[in-house]
Design an enzyme around this catalytic site. Structure first.
Site, short mmCIF file in Angstrom:
data_model
loop_
_atom_site.label_atom_id
_atom_site.label_comp_id
_atom_site.label_asym_id
_atom_site.label_seq_id
_atom_site.Cartn_x
_atom_site.Cartn_y
_atom_site.Cartn_z
N CYS A 49 -24.37 -19.03 20.22
CA CYS A 49 -24.23 -18.04 21.30
C CYS A 49 -25.06 -16.78 21.06
O CYS A 49 -25.57 -16.18 22.01
CB CYS A 49 -22.76 -17.68 21.50
SG CYS A 49 -21.83 -17.41 19.98
N HIS A 91 -21.62 -10.70 23.04
CA HIS A 91 -22.44 -10.52 21.84
C HIS A 91 -23.64 -9.63 22.18
O HIS A 91 -24.36 -9.90 23.15
CB HIS A 91 -22.99 -11.86 21.33
CG HIS A 91 -21.96 -12.73 20.67
ND1 HIS A 91 -20.66 -12.36 20.47
CD2 HIS A 91 -22.06 -13.98 20.14
CE1 HIS A 91 -20.01 -13.33 19.86
NE2 HIS A 91 -20.84 -14.32 19.65
#
Length: 340
Positions: free
Chosen positions: A130, A252
């Site tokens: 990710c 993120h």
């Protein structure tokens, strides 16, 4: 592949699996039959979907016959154990784990960056990590423009990257520590526990996301190195990574400084990013944050600026929902490429 494929979500009751189901619904993916699979603990659970009520099957007892596309998000061990049975039964496996990412026979695909690689699959297509995914949405278009040669990348990874247990840990530790305001200032706080992380994450920052592997780097850091090179199809890209866990629920962020074969100025970089699919360019006076990325499909890019010590490069900030583009959305976008 039929116009209305039969789709399975493996790991359907986890954070990413549930997001996969939601995105299949949101994007009106053409499904003739949806099957959901998970561990014994979740088997028998009934999930309401736009295709009706679906009972979760126990993965180790499920028959994969008839499945056209299987979206896996059940961890690397289960992917290694069960993916072959699905491909042998005729399914294409889109795997969200680390199991096959560095297999030379398995394409590692970021939709919108190297979607052409889907055509080379032999039954399995890998979803990148990710963090890498979020970074590639900005680095990929710039690489096409000027040729990425060297990069220093610092990630700020949310707790949902560790799954439901990571999110539960942040909420629990925050509730415990919020009652210890003076102790947090004085350093006399009582340990709230740290599972699944190495140290407490509530009101804290952990300068080590993942587990230590080779050369003192974590597996998360090595993913940034190896996956960047594979996705961008250039083995000599120099990547200096540091991965940090932050007390953020979803999203993120990556701060990256990049140098290219051809010098790149901020104005050109902004134009390239603005024209790239799946990316939203934000102005610096409204800088993009993880809170902004949560629930959003585009990866958000801001703070594009020139390098100082060695001119000709670009520094930027990129942030994306790690459960969506960082995992579930990209898997569904790969499935869309398969049926296109």
């Amino acid at each position: 592949m039929p116009d209305l494929p039969r789709v399975a979500v493996v790991g359907a009751t986890g954070a990413v699996g549930r997001t996969m189901i939601a995105i299949l619904e949101e994007r009106e993916f053409p499904v003739s039959e949806l099957r959901l699979m998970a561990s014994e603990r979740s088997a028998g659970t009934v999930v309401n979907t736009r295709w009706g009520e679906v009972t979760v099957e126990q993965l180790d007892k499920a028959d994969p016959s008839g499945i056209d596309i299987a979206l896996f998000s059940a961890g690397a061990a289960r992917s290694r154990r069960y993916a072959a049975a699905f491909t042998a039964a005729g399914a294409v496996v889109v795997d969200n784990s680390s199991a096959f990412r560095q297999d030379p026979g398995v394409p590692l695909v970021v939709a919108g960056v190297n979607g052409h690689a889907v055509a080379s699959h032999e039954g399995v297509i890998a979803n990148p990590n990710c963090t890498t995914m979020t970074l590639m949405m900005a680095a990929g278009p710039l690489h096409r423009q000027a040729g990425l040669a060297r990069m220093v990348a610092m990630s700020y990874q949310s707790v949902s990257g560790a799954g439901m247990s990571g999110m539960d840990a942040l909420m629990h530790q925050s509730r415990v520590l919020i009652e210890q305001r003076e102790a947090l200032v004085a350093g006399t706080w009582e340990d709230p526990g740290n599972e699944p992380f190495q140290r407490p994450i509530g009101f804290n920052v952990l300068p080590m996301a993942g587990s230590i592997t080779g050369a003192g780097h974590t597996d998360e850091e090595w993913k940034l190195v190896n996956e960047t090179r594979k996705i961008l199809e250039r083995e000599d890209i120099s990547v200096e990574p540091t991965c940090v866990r932050v007390p953020v629920m979803v999203g993120h962020g990556i701060s990256a400084t990049m140098w290219f074969d051809t010098p790149l100025d901020p104005e050109t970089a902004r134009r390239v990013i603005e024209e790239a699919p799946g990316v939203a360019l934000w102005a610096d006076d409204h800088v993009a944050t993880p809170l902004d990325s949560a629930g959003a499909d585009p990866v958000l890019v801001s703070r594009i600026r020139p390098t100082l010590g060695q001119p000709g490069g670009i520094s930027l900030w990129t942030v994306g929902d790690n459960l969506r583009k960082g995992a579930a959305l990209n898997a569904v976008e790969i499935a869309e490429l398969l049926v296109a």
